[in-house]
Design a protein around this motif. Structure first.
Motif, PDB file in Angstrom:
ATOM      1  N   TYR A  43       0.805  -1.215   0.000  1.00 21.68           N
ATOM      2  CA  TYR A  43       0.000   0.000   0.000  1.00 21.68           C
ATOM      3  C   TYR A  43       0.841   1.271   0.000  1.00 21.68           C
ATOM      4  O   TYR A  43       0.343   2.350   0.293  1.00 21.68           O
ATOM      5  CB  TYR A  43      -0.946  -0.024   1.201  1.00 21.68           C
ATOM      6  CG  TYR A  43      -1.884  -1.217   1.152  1.00 21.68           C
ATOM      7  CD1 TYR A  43      -2.943  -1.248   0.255  1.00 21.68           C
ATOM      8  CD2 TYR A  43      -1.665  -2.329   1.958  1.00 21.68           C
ATOM      9  CE1 TYR A  43      -3.783  -2.352   0.186  1.00 21.68           C
ATOM     10  CE2 TYR A  43      -2.499  -3.433   1.883  1.00 21.68           C
ATOM     11  CZ  TYR A  43      -3.552  -3.442   0.995  1.00 21.68           C
ATOM     12  OH  TYR A  43      -4.376  -4.546   0.918  1.00 21.68           O
ATOM     13  N   GLY A  44       2.116   1.132  -0.333  1.00 21.27           N
ATOM     14  CA  GLY A  44       2.987   2.288  -0.466  1.00 21.27           C
ATOM     15  C   GLY A  44       3.687   2.641   0.832  1.00 21.27           C
ATOM     16  O   GLY A  44       3.293   2.182   1.917  1.00 21.27           O
ATOM     17  N   ALA A  92       3.166  -0.281   7.060  1.00 23.50           N
ATOM     18  CA  ALA A  92       2.907  -1.152   8.215  1.00 23.50           C
ATOM     19  C   ALA A  92       1.681  -2.033   7.995  1.00 23.50           C
ATOM     20  O   ALA A  92       1.477  -3.000   8.744  1.00 23.50           O
ATOM     21  CB  ALA A  92       2.731  -0.317   9.477  1.00 23.50           C
ATOM     22  N   PHE A  93       0.862  -1.718   6.978  1.00 22.52           N
ATOM     23  CA  PHE A  93      -0.369  -2.464   6.732  1.00 22.52           C
ATOM     24  C   PHE A  93      -0.266  -3.386   5.519  1.00 22.52           C
ATOM     25  O   PHE A  93      -1.258  -4.006   5.130  1.00 22.52           O
ATOM     26  CB  PHE A  93      -1.542  -1.495   6.550  1.00 22.52           C
ATOM     27  CG  PHE A  93      -1.781  -0.634   7.758  1.00 22.52           C
ATOM     28  CD1 PHE A  93      -2.518  -1.098   8.834  1.00 22.52           C
ATOM     29  CD2 PHE A  93      -1.238   0.637   7.838  1.00 22.52           C
ATOM     30  CE1 PHE A  93      -2.724  -0.315   9.959  1.00 22.52           C
ATOM     31  CE2 PHE A  93      -1.431   1.437   8.959  1.00 22.52           C
ATOM     32  CZ  PHE A  93      -2.174   0.956  10.017  1.00 22.52           C
ATOM     33  N   GLU A 145      -0.147  -8.880   9.962  1.00 19.47           N
ATOM     34  CA  GLU A 145      -1.309  -8.260   9.315  1.00 19.47           C
ATOM     35  C   GLU A 145      -2.268  -9.277   8.700  1.00 19.47           C
ATOM     36  O   GLU A 145      -2.430  -9.345   7.478  1.00 19.47           O
ATOM     37  CB  GLU A 145      -0.846  -7.257   8.251  1.00 19.47           C
ATOM     38  CG  GLU A 145       0.001  -6.126   8.809  1.00 19.47           C
ATOM     39  CD  GLU A 145      -0.749  -5.297   9.844  1.00 19.47           C
ATOM     40  OE1 GLU A 145      -1.858  -4.841   9.536  1.00 19.47           O
ATOM     41  OE2 GLU A 145      -0.206  -5.135  10.959  1.00 19.47           O
ATOM     42  N   SER A 146      -2.874 -10.089   9.550  1.00 14.93           N
ATOM     43  CA  SER A 146      -3.954 -11.023   9.196  1.00 14.93           C
ATOM     44  C   SER A 146      -3.475 -12.401   8.735  1.00 14.93           C
ATOM     45  O   SER A 146      -4.301 -13.293   8.522  1.00 14.93           O
ATOM     46  CB  SER A 146      -4.896 -10.453   8.123  1.00 14.93           C
ATOM     47  OG  SER A 146      -5.467  -9.239   8.543  1.00 14.93           O
ATOM     48  N   ALA A 147      -2.166 -12.604   8.580  1.00 14.21           N
ATOM     49  CA  ALA A 147      -1.652 -13.901   8.121  1.00 14.21           C
ATOM     50  C   ALA A 147      -1.176 -14.766   9.281  1.00 14.21           C
ATOM     51  O   ALA A 147      -0.467 -15.752   9.076  1.00 14.21           O
ATOM     52  CB  ALA A 147      -0.511 -13.693   7.134  1.00 14.21           C
ATOM     53  N   GLU A 148      -1.593 -14.448  10.491  1.00 10.01           N
ATOM     54  CA  GLU A 148      -1.067 -15.125  11.685  1.00 10.01           C
ATOM     55  C   GLU A 148      -1.301 -16.635  11.669  1.00 10.01           C
ATOM     56  O   GLU A 148      -0.409 -17.411  12.022  1.00 10.01           O
ATOM     57  CB  GLU A 148      -1.691 -14.530  12.954  1.00 10.01           C
ATOM     58  CG  GLU A 148      -1.316 -13.094  13.232  1.00 10.01           C
ATOM     59  CD  GLU A 148      -2.151 -12.100  12.436  1.00 10.01           C
ATOM     60  OE1 GLU A 148      -1.801 -10.905  12.449  1.00 10.01           O
ATOM     61  OE2 GLU A 148      -3.149 -12.526  11.796  1.00 10.01           O
ATOM     62  N   MET A 149      -2.493 -17.076  11.271  1.00 17.95           N
ATOM     63  CA  MET A 149      -2.774 -18.503  11.303  1.00 17.95           C
ATOM     64  C   MET A 149      -1.876 -19.268  10.337  1.00 17.95           C
ATOM     65  O   MET A 149      -1.442 -20.399  10.623  1.00 17.95           O
ATOM     66  CB  MET A 149      -4.238 -18.781  11.002  1.00 17.95           C
ATOM     67  CG  MET A 149      -4.638 -20.250  11.173  1.00 17.95           C
ATOM     68  SD  MET A 149      -4.350 -20.884  12.863  1.00 17.95           S
ATOM     69  CE  MET A 149      -5.895 -20.356  13.654  1.00 17.95           C
ATOM     70  N   HIS A 150      -1.553 -18.658   9.200  1.00 18.42           N
ATOM     71  CA  HIS A 150      -0.639 -19.309   8.261  1.00 18.42           C
ATOM     72  C   HIS A 150       0.740 -19.484   8.883  1.00 18.42           C
ATOM     73  O   HIS A 150       1.377 -20.534   8.723  1.00 18.42           O
ATOM     74  CB  HIS A 150      -0.545 -18.504   6.964  1.00 18.42           C
ATOM     75  CG  HIS A 150      -1.720 -18.687   6.057  1.00 18.42           C
ATOM     76  ND1 HIS A 150      -1.831 -19.752   5.191  1.00 18.42           N
ATOM     77  CD2 HIS A 150      -2.834 -17.942   5.891  1.00 18.42           C
ATOM     78  CE1 HIS A 150      -2.967 -19.660   4.523  1.00 18.42           C
ATOM     79  NE2 HIS A 150      -3.600 -18.570   4.930  1.00 18.42           N
ATOM     80  N   VAL A 151       1.216 -18.465   9.579  1.00 17.50           N
ATOM     81  CA  VAL A 151       2.511 -18.573  10.251  1.00 17.50           C
ATOM     82  C   VAL A 151       2.476 -19.679  11.292  1.00 17.50           C
ATOM     83  O   VAL A 151       3.381 -20.523  11.364  1.00 17.50           O
ATOM     84  CB  VAL A 151       2.893 -17.230  10.908  1.00 17.50           C
ATOM     85  CG1 VAL A 151       4.191 -17.380  11.717  1.00 17.50           C
ATOM     86  CG2 VAL A 151       3.057 -16.139   9.852  1.00 17.50           C
ATOM     87  N   LEU A 152       1.418 -19.712  12.098  1.00 16.21           N
ATOM     88  CA  LEU A 152       1.323 -20.704  13.176  1.00 16.21           C
ATOM     89  C   LEU A 152       1.240 -22.131  12.631  1.00 16.21           C
ATOM     90  O   LEU A 152       1.814 -23.060  13.212  1.00 16.21           O
ATOM     91  CB  LEU A 152       0.109 -20.400  14.053  1.00 16.21           C
ATOM     92  CG  LEU A 152       0.172 -19.081  14.837  1.00 16.21           C
ATOM     93  CD1 LEU A 152      -1.150 -18.828  15.555  1.00 16.21           C
ATOM     94  CD2 LEU A 152       1.322 -19.094  15.829  1.00 16.21           C
ATOM     95  N   ALA A 194      -5.959  -4.672   3.604  1.00 17.21           N
ATOM     96  CA  ALA A 194      -5.358  -3.822   4.632  1.00 17.21           C
ATOM     97  C   ALA A 194      -6.276  -3.692   5.839  1.00 17.21           C
ATOM     98  O   ALA A 194      -7.495  -3.502   5.692  1.00 17.21           O
ATOM     99  CB  ALA A 194      -5.058  -2.437   4.061  1.00 17.21           C
ATOM    100  N   ARG A 195      -5.685  -3.777   7.034  1.00 17.11           N
ATOM    101  CA  ARG A 195      -6.468  -3.661   8.271  1.00 17.11           C
ATOM    102  C   ARG A 195      -6.656  -2.181   8.596  1.00 17.11           C
ATOM    103  O   ARG A 195      -6.111  -1.651   9.568  1.00 17.11           O
ATOM    104  CB  ARG A 195      -5.752  -4.398   9.402  1.00 17.11           C
ATOM    105  CG  ARG A 195      -5.630  -5.872   9.138  1.00 17.11           C
ATOM    106  CD  ARG A 195      -4.685  -6.558  10.098  1.00 17.11           C
ATOM    107  NE  ARG A 195      -5.299  -6.771  11.399  1.00 17.11           N
ATOM    108  CZ  ARG A 195      -4.705  -7.437  12.379  1.00 17.11           C
ATOM    109  NH1 ARG A 195      -3.494  -7.921  12.218  1.00 17.11           N
ATOM    110  NH2 ARG A 195      -5.311  -7.593  13.540  1.00 17.11           N
ATOM    111  N   LEU A 196      -7.423  -1.534   7.756  1.00 14.19           N
ATOM    112  CA  LEU A 196      -7.684  -0.105   7.879  1.00 14.19           C
ATOM    113  C   LEU A 196      -9.169   0.154   7.666  1.00 14.19           C
ATOM    114  O   LEU A 196      -9.861  -0.639   7.002  1.00 14.19           O
ATOM    115  CB  LEU A 196      -6.877   0.682   6.836  1.00 14.19           C
ATOM    116  CG  LEU A 196      -5.367   0.772   7.048  1.00 14.19           C
ATOM    117  CD1 LEU A 196      -4.685   1.228   5.759  1.00 14.19           C
ATOM    118  CD2 LEU A 196      -5.045   1.728   8.190  1.00 14.19           C
TER     119      LEU A 196
END
Length: 307
Positions: free
Chosen positions: A170-171, A176-177, A224-231, A183-185
């Motif tokens: 997002y530039g 950070a998003f 930024e919303s990908a937490e479950m994939h990391v876990l 985007a969590r905005l």
């Protein structure tokens, strides 16, 4: 390279506390004490920069003396430029609990603030692996990591499987998003964003630590919303080495993203206990149905009393 933990822990914590208390006073009073750092750019000018997509790289200074390159008017960078720190509670927690020779994995390192903090804390024999998939943000991370020899910056995403994923950029004003998801905005902000999509390589943490031959002590996750994939890509780690984990949560109704309660329950299912941070100190966490932005810390049940 001196270490915060061994030589300057108390001094660093006191400096951070002073900066935190100062950050809660009116900006115009702080400008009188630090005119070069705070007088320009002004908050109104930063807002205009965001509206027009203009960005500027400047240097910030942490309370414990590290110089860090940031990109204004990104929100994280503004905090670092004005205050010298970001996420006070998590900063205090790491300053108190990171020890010499530990291995720290920073998943979603951004410009490298927490990686640099950890670098000083774990000392020359410690190791810091900093993952940041966005090419432009990674270039800033690389500049900052270059001042700390024990940081290894890695221009990859962390995911549930080794693959190539689409990353939405997002530039620099909203770096950070950046995310593999929306985007969590707020919608009012998202509507005006300019988005670019990159294909980036992704790795599993279990594969990474096996290939590196390292045993992680602490893992920070802010993706930024990908937490479950990391876990899902670190099941062996949660079962075997069992590092302390900090996880940023927050329910923003992002399509395809796991609810924060599911994330917390997932880690706890591996025999972990959850803690929330208050002034950097850990207190037992009670599950909630919905979460705002915060960091939850997890410790293996057998070592939870250390927190």
């Amino acid at each position: 390279m001196s270490t915060v933990i061994d030589e300057d822990r108390t001094r660093a914590l006191r400096a951070l506390d002073r900066q935190f208390r100062a950050s809660r006073t009116r900006l115009r009073y702080r400008v009188l004490r630090h005119p070069l750092r705070l007088a320009y750019p002004t908050p109104s000018r930063l807002q205009k920069w965001k509206q027009h997509g203009f960005s500027l790289q400047v240097k910030a200074r942490t309370p414990w003396g590290q110089r860090i390159v940031v990109t204004l008017p990104d929100d994280v960078s503004i905090s670092l430029r004005w205050n010298g720190f970001f996420e006070y509670d998590l900063s205090v927690f790491y300053l108190r609990h990171l020890q010499r020779d530990m291995t720290f994995i920073d998943v979603g390192a951004h410009v490298g603030y927490f990686s640099m903090l950890a670098s000083r804390a774990v000392g020359p024999a410690g190791r810091v692996f900093a993952f940041e998939p966005t090419p432009s943000t990674f270039s800033v991370l690389t500049m900052n990591a270059g001042t700390e020899p024990n940081i290894t910056p890695i221009n990859k995403a962390v995911w549930s499987e080794a693959s190539v994923i689409d990353l939405h950029d997002y530039g620099p004003c909203f770096s950070a998003f950046n995310s593999a998801f929306r985007a969590r905005l707020p919608e009012s902000v998202r509507a005006d964003l300019t988005e670019r999509t990159y294909s980036v390589p992704a790795v599993r943490l279990d594969d990474f630590v096996r290939d590196q031959g390292c045993i992680p002590d602490v893992v920070k996750i802010d993706v930024e919303s990908a937490e479950m994939h990391v876990l899902r890509g670190m099941k062996d780690m949660l079962s075997g080495p069992r590092p302390i984990v900090s996880l940023e949560v927050g329910d923003m109704d992002v399509p395809g993203a796991a609810r924060s309660r599911l994330l917390v329950e997932h880690i706890m299912s591996f025999g972990y206990r959850a803690f929330e941070l208050h002034n950097g100190r850990a207190a037992p966490h009670q599950l909630r149905e919905e979460y705002g932005y915060e960091n939850i810390v997890f410790a293996p049940s057998e070592r939870a009393d250390q927190l």
